[in-house]
Design an enzyme around this catalytic site. Sequence first.
Site, PDB file in Angstrom:
ATOM      1  N   HIS A  82       0.974  -1.220   0.225  1.00 21.92           N
ATOM      2  CA  HIS A  82      -0.007  -0.064   0.019  1.00 21.92           C
ATOM      3  C   HIS A  82       0.894   0.980   0.002  1.00 21.92           C
ATOM      4  O   HIS A  82       1.858   1.177   0.575  1.00 21.92           O
ATOM      5  CB  HIS A  82      -0.910  -0.059   1.192  1.00 21.92           C
ATOM      6  CG  HIS A  82      -2.017   1.102   1.137  1.00 21.92           C
ATOM      7  ND1 HIS A  82      -3.282   0.577   0.512  1.00 21.92           N
ATOM      8  CD2 HIS A  82      -2.197   2.292   1.521  1.00 21.92           C
ATOM      9  CE1 HIS A  82      -4.106   1.823   0.213  1.00 21.92           C
ATOM     10  NE2 HIS A  82      -3.362   2.639   0.900  1.00 21.92           N
ATOM     11  N   ASP A 161     -14.149   3.311   6.766  1.00 17.72           N
ATOM     12  CA  ASP A 161     -13.042   3.981   6.115  1.00 17.72           C
ATOM     13  C   ASP A 161     -13.689   4.754   4.985  1.00 17.72           C
ATOM     14  O   ASP A 161     -13.443   6.153   4.593  1.00 17.72           O
ATOM     15  CB  ASP A 161     -11.954   3.071   5.726  1.00 17.72           C
ATOM     16  CG  ASP A 161     -10.877   4.005   4.904  1.00 17.72           C
ATOM     17  OD1 ASP A 161     -10.584   5.077   5.633  1.00 17.72           O
ATOM     18  OD2 ASP A 161     -10.795   3.784   4.037  1.00 17.72           O
ATOM     19  N   ARG A 168     -12.785  13.264   5.196  1.00 16.70           N
ATOM     20  CA  ARG A 168     -11.526  14.004   5.155  1.00 16.70           C
ATOM     21  C   ARG A 168     -10.981  14.758   3.970  1.00 16.70           C
ATOM     22  O   ARG A 168     -10.472  15.569   3.984  1.00 16.70           O
ATOM     23  CB  ARG A 168     -10.483  12.670   5.559  1.00 16.70           C
ATOM     24  CG  ARG A 168     -10.528  12.239   6.970  1.00 16.70           C
ATOM     25  CD  ARG A 168      -9.766  10.843   7.295  1.00 16.70           C
ATOM     26  NE  ARG A 168      -8.394  11.221   7.039  1.00 16.70           N
ATOM     27  CZ  ARG A 168      -7.613  10.154   6.400  1.00 16.70           C
ATOM     28  NH1 ARG A 168      -8.032   9.009   6.069  1.00 16.70           N
ATOM     29  NH2 ARG A 168      -6.387  10.447   6.119  1.00 16.70           N
ATOM     30  N   SER A 183      -6.876   4.742   8.488  1.00 21.18           N
ATOM     31  CA  SER A 183      -7.368   4.428   7.127  1.00 21.18           C
ATOM     32  C   SER A 183      -6.959   3.278   6.347  1.00 21.18           C
ATOM     33  O   SER A 183      -7.393   2.280   5.944  1.00 21.18           O
ATOM     34  CB  SER A 183      -7.324   5.892   6.494  1.00 21.18           C
ATOM     35  OG  SER A 183      -7.773   5.507   5.011  1.00 21.18           O
ATOM     36  N   LYS A 187      -8.039  -1.100   6.189  1.00 20.41           N
ATOM     37  CA  LYS A 187      -8.361  -1.936   4.718  1.00 20.41           C
ATOM     38  C   LYS A 187      -7.426  -3.043   4.705  1.00 20.41           C
ATOM     39  O   LYS A 187      -8.016  -4.327   4.400  1.00 20.41           O
ATOM     40  CB  LYS A 187      -8.267  -1.061   3.995  1.00 20.41           C
ATOM     41  CG  LYS A 187      -9.416   0.241   3.481  1.00 20.41           C
ATOM     42  CD  LYS A 187      -8.970   1.124   2.420  1.00 20.41           C
ATOM     43  CE  LYS A 187      -7.940   1.974   2.516  1.00 20.41           C
ATOM     44  NZ  LYS A 187      -8.314   3.460   2.442  1.00 20.41           N
TER      45      LYS A 187
END
Length: 436
Positions: A82, A161, A168, A183, A187
Amino acid sequence: MNFLPLIEAKRDGRALSPQQLQDFVRALVAGELPEYQVASFLMAVFFRGLDATELPALTLAMRDSGEKLSFPDDPRPLVDKHSTGGVGDKVSLPLVPLLACLGFRVPSISGRALGITGGTLDKLESIPGFTTQLPRQRIIEQVQSLGLAMAGQTERMVPADRILYALRDVTGTVPSVPLITASILSKKLTESLDALVLDVKFGRAAFIQSKEEARTLAQAMIGLATSCGVNTRALLTDMDTPLGQAAGNWLEVRESVECLSGRGPQDLRELVVALAAHLLLQTRRETSPATALDRASTCLDSGLPLQKWEAMLAAQGADMPRYRELLGRDTIADTVLELRAERTGYVGRCDARIIGETIRDFGGGRLTKDTVICPEIGVDQLGKPGQRVEKGRLIARIHATNKEAGEAMRHRIASAFSLTESTTPCRSPIAELLMA
Ligand code: URA
């Protein structure tokens, strides 16, 4: 739920209990909280942070807010990567097929563009017919059969999220270490991973601009993911300059295909190979960094990851003849304009923030939640810092919807560059490695 006392406690710097944070997430997903209260809470967290008990409590409550992916037993480790987000950051597109060819299963659940940073889903959706909306069972089946799937969260995955991310984005509360940590990990922790590698970006176009704060973010994510049983590492990478030489959804797909064909920009290839090598080491598929790098690099050049990429496109509905036809074109935009160096020198700066903002403002990204992205908008053939350019040499091409927009884009992209008299060495995008 009476949410006001929680907002006030956070505003005044008092810690919330795990139970209070779980109650918050449950009420959020149930639609019981007005957006103005949630926005106010997010701003309080932005300024006050979350302590060592609050951060895992919030993250796990978010993870548990929806359905998770669970996979049958299989010798192939489950891994993912990620990125905290950048401009020109197309790494997942070549990396995921490479990982599948290295013998991993990769359930890659990705996001959309946030702020000026691009989103993997938006890039993939520039491929005609390709769907990123796969039901949970389909993701599991495709990962089992092909070794990879690249999809968005389903309606029922990590809904907390999805709600917070969108809020956000429009309330100035993205660049917060605890909020980014919660966040991303909420996930990633739904994917039942064995190992995770994080690309934590710092610099002009990153949410976290200083290297020190990026290190803090990386350490927070590594600590939390490791305590949840996921072997996690992070690379701190530079985001002053776009990664590769192209930015914009379709142009990044093209550049990813170049990388999958063993060509393309060196910085992109270096990062893709390094991330794959770390996952080989983390899962003990390799024990020496040099052999891990060599194996990843050889695999990338074998042509197998390109075949895997095409198999994934076909499995997820891409119109392959049309995709190939578009790939064969120099551009899919109406207008292409060139930006040329005004004098001889070295590229000193190629500012990813200006480039990201320009692409977003001209339709390649979102200014509101409802913006429809134009996939053809972007820039390519970017001159990179350290590169020598002769007067009149191309330093960027601008792909625009029409001539007028192209001229305006070119004016702004020109301000992203500065030329210097002396060369600066071409820097590796990788600044630091962090491990548990
Ligand atoms: N990527 C995410 O998924 N969440 C963030 O908050 C920032 C980047």
